[in-house]
Write a protein that holds these residues in place. Structure first.
Motif, PDB file in Angstrom:
ATOM      1  N   ILE A  50       0.833  -1.202   0.000  1.00 55.09           N
ATOM      2  CA  ILE A  50       0.000   0.000   0.000  1.00 55.09           C
ATOM      3  C   ILE A  50       0.866   1.251   0.000  1.00 55.09           C
ATOM      4  N   SER A  51       1.880   1.285   0.869  1.00 52.41           N
ATOM      5  CA  SER A  51       2.734   2.474   0.923  1.00 52.41           C
ATOM      6  C   SER A  51       3.510   2.661  -0.381  1.00 52.41           C
ATOM      7  N   SER A  52       3.876   1.558  -1.044  1.00 50.34           N
ATOM      8  CA  SER A  52       4.567   1.653  -2.333  1.00 50.34           C
ATOM      9  C   SER A  52       3.667   2.267  -3.392  1.00 50.34           C
ATOM     10  N   GLU A  53       2.406   1.856  -3.414  1.00 52.54           N
ATOM     11  CA  GLU A  53       1.479   2.411  -4.403  1.00 52.54           C
ATOM     12  C   GLU A  53       1.175   3.879  -4.113  1.00 52.54           C
ATOM     13  N   ILE A  54       1.071   4.240  -2.838  1.00 51.03           N
ATOM     14  CA  ILE A  54       0.863   5.646  -2.486  1.00 51.03           C
ATOM     15  C   ILE A  54       2.073   6.479  -2.915  1.00 51.03           C
ATOM     16  N   GLU A  55       3.261   5.936  -2.728  1.00 57.36           N
ATOM     17  CA  GLU A  55       4.464   6.640  -3.153  1.00 57.36           C
ATOM     18  C   GLU A  55       4.455   6.894  -4.658  1.00 57.36           C
ATOM     19  N   ARG A  56       4.053   5.886  -5.438  1.00 57.08           N
ATOM     20  CA  ARG A  56       3.991   6.059  -6.890  1.00 57.08           C
ATOM     21  C   ARG A  56       2.958   7.113  -7.272  1.00 57.08           C
ATOM     22  N   ALA A  57       1.837   7.144  -6.559  1.00 54.30           N
ATOM     23  CA  ALA A  57       0.811   8.151  -6.834  1.00 54.30           C
ATOM     24  C   ALA A  57       1.338   9.552  -6.535  1.00 54.30           C
ATOM     25  N   LEU A  58       2.075   9.683  -5.433  1.00 54.63           N
ATOM     26  CA  LEU A  58       2.634  10.994  -5.079  1.00 54.63           C
ATOM     27  C   LEU A  58       3.677  11.441  -6.100  1.00 54.63           C
ATOM     28  N   GLU A  59       4.470  10.509  -6.597  1.00 58.69           N
ATOM     29  CA  GLU A  59       5.470  10.866  -7.607  1.00 58.69           C
ATOM     30  C   GLU A  59       4.801  11.372  -8.880  1.00 58.69           C
ATOM     31  N   ASP A  60       3.683  10.737  -9.274  1.00 54.96           N
ATOM     32  CA  ASP A  60       2.930  11.227 -10.432  1.00 54.96           C
ATOM     33  C   ASP A  60       2.409  12.633 -10.170  1.00 54.96           C
ATOM     34  N   ALA A  61       1.861  12.843  -8.979  1.00 56.07           N
ATOM     35  CA  ALA A  61       1.309  14.155  -8.640  1.00 56.07           C
ATOM     36  C   ALA A  61       2.396  15.220  -8.597  1.00 56.07           C
TER      37      ALA A  61
END
Length: 557
Positions: A379-390
């Protein structure tokens, strides 16, 4: 007679076993590869996109709907598909988002080109038409763009980029964090995303993610006997191991008495002590070392009240140097007081079960860190990827100050105006331009399909709505065609522009290939596919039409 035999003698210029595919067979094979890859990740597009679970040969699991991550984890073997993966990676590097869009659009352009080929349109005509269409599409995109870079718009852009990527429960909090982080490191309209460091902490809720004013390093003190915090820090950066110099593997040391052995050990300890003395004499009370630190050296560092961390990542060293003014020293003998950096407060803090070092109150505050929380590693890995996109899209908006409305509205508007432009063009190029326009509609079509809506009805409603309003798009949560500008669904112009340019260029590159020469074993054998009676006429693809699976899992469909 002899001359005749020599003339009829075959000449081999390729290694035995080399595969060669020419003309339409090579073109069909490459187009099929591109379409298959696009279909593989198409279901991940949009807020209602689904996730992919990827398992490698070691059993490690990645669950994501981020296009760049999925393509990076897949073990793709087909050369044409690899070209599309490279295009997606470049999209991710340039703008940080839109990787799924570029592959899906490229796949649809290849599909439309194939239909034109089957109707007797030559490849050169298709390519000329696509080139005319691309120039016109970019012109239309600029015409429907809006000037905006205020904080409210940036938050909407960040929220749009993260929607559907596991952040919905804390979208408002995370969008605030992203915008605040970008604004802190922004410098005269330019943003260096490397100045923003994202650290994952497994444990806790997503809403507990926060921004740290300073630099966060995912390591604690090298020794528990060192001080836990330092005020008025004088920072030394070393790219030099504080360890014994390695001896050659063939070296031997012969000692005739215990005294000689003791003298040798004492000399090694003195060498380490001299290194520590160099650090102390420079005035440093904090040490970040890119290499290792010997246990004996750590003892002397702690004895002198120095806070030290070993094996610090190069990226963290660069951020510390930029924020504190410290200079990276490659030889410890060159360490002097003028090469030290400064910070008001450095301390160790444990978050959940992980120790971190905080570097705060720096001279150059143009750097910050974000702590990402998640209940599990996945979950934290996917949130990190979302933040990098943002981070990528917010940075692009600040730099360009141009945005477009989302929800599929720009693609429908570009397709509408492009079809009108096609009617002004004579010749068969008109067919290619209209095909390009139809390919653009794959984005709203996919958004509707992934939301469980009837794609045909949605497209009909969108086309009708765009007769009066260019900002009408599909709200995938309600299934209605609404004004997406009022809903706050906004995307950077740069993401759309780069996706369209990259997709068109990748499509052109693939369509220009009419001869494929492959080494033995580099392509899988042909297989029978639906709609093909003779498997020998089908361009070779991996089993089940996949692109080559990951270790431990079957090829993806």
């Amino acid at each position: 007679m002899a001359n005749g035999n020599q003339q009829n003698q075959p000449i081999f210029i390729l290694r035995d076993g080399t595969e060669r595919f020419q003309g339409s067979r090579a073109t069909k094979m490459n187009i099929l590869a591109g379409k298959t890859l696009a279909e593989t990740i198409r279901t991940t597009l949009g807020p209602k996109g689904m996730d992919k679970m990827l398992v490698d040969g070691m059993g490690d699991i990645v669950v994501s709907n981020d296009g760049a991550t999925i393509l990076g984890e897949m073990d793709i073997t087909h050369p044409a598909a690899k070209m599309l993966v490279e295009v997606a990676k470049k999209q991710d590097d340039v703008v940080g988002d839109g990787t799924t869009t570029v592959v899906v659009l490229a796949g649809e352009l290849l599909k439309k080109a194939e239909e034109l080929f089957e109707n007797g349109v030559h490849a050169s005509t298709v390519l000329r038409g696509f080139t005319l269409a691309l120039d016109k599409v970019i012109e239309i995109l600029f015409g429907i763009s809006i000037d905006a870079n205020d904080k409210e718009t940036l938050e909407k852009i960040a929220k749009t980029a993260m929607t559907g990527k596991g952040t919905d429960v804390a979208a408002d909090e995370l969008s605030d964090v992203i915008v605040e982080a970008v604004l802190r490191v922004e410098n005269n309209g330019n943003v260096d995303k490397k100045d923003i460091n994202i650290q994952r902490v497994n444990g806790g809720e997503i809403s507990e993610s926060e921004i740290i004013d300073g630099i966060l390093i995912d390591k604690g003190r090298a020794s528990p006997s060192m001080p836990e915090e330092i005020n008025d820090a004088k920072i030394a950066l070393l790219k030099y191991p504080i360890e014994h110099k390695d001896t050659n593997t063939d070296s031997k040391a012969n000692f005739s008495s215990p005294e000689q052995l003791q003298m040798f050990l004492d000399s090694e300890e003195q060498e380490l002590k001299n290194m520590v003395n160099n650090i102390v004499e420079s005035g440093a009370n904090v040490l970040f070392c890119q290499k290792g630190i010997d246990d004996v050296a750590m003892h002397y560092l702690a004895k002198n009240g120095i806070y030290a961390i070993k094996r610090v990542k190069k990226s963290d060293i660069s951020r510390i140097a930029k924020a504190t003014g410290a200079e990276l020293v490659t030889d410890i003998k060159d360490l002097t007081s003028d090469k030290l950096g400064t910070a008001g407060h450095i301390f160790e803090k444990k978050i959940f079960d992980q120790k971190f070092t905080f570097v705060e109150e720096c001279d150059n505050p143009k750097s910050c860190s974000i702590i990402v929380r998640g209940s599990t590693r996945h979950i934290s890995s996917e949130i990190e990827r979302a933040l990098e996109d943002a981070l990528g899209v917010v940075s692009a908006t600040i730099e360009d100050e141009k945005v477009v409305i989302g929800g599929g509205s720009p693609e429908i508007e570009m397709a509408k105006q492009l079809k009108a432009y096609a009617d002004t063009i004579g010749g068969r190029e008109q067919l290619a331009i209209k095909a390009f326009a139809e390919a653009l509609e794959i984005i709203p079509r996919t958004l509707a399909e992934n939301a469980g809506l009837d794609a045909i009805d949605v497209l009909v409603d969108l086309r009708s709505a765009h007769e009066t309003n260019p900002y009408m798009g599909i709200d995938v949560f309600t299934g209605e065609v609404v004004n997406m500008k009022d809903r706050g669904v906004i995307e950077p112009q740069r993401v759309k522009k780069q996706a369209i340019l990259s997709a068109a260029e990748a499509c052109e590159m693939i369509l220009r290939i009419d001869d494929l020469v492959a080494a033995e074993g580099s392509l899988n054998k042909p297989n029978k596919a639906e709609g093909m009676d003779d498997p020998g006429n089908l361009p070779p693809m991996p089993p089940q039409g996949g692109m080559g699976g990951m270790g431990g899992m079957p090829p993806m469909m």
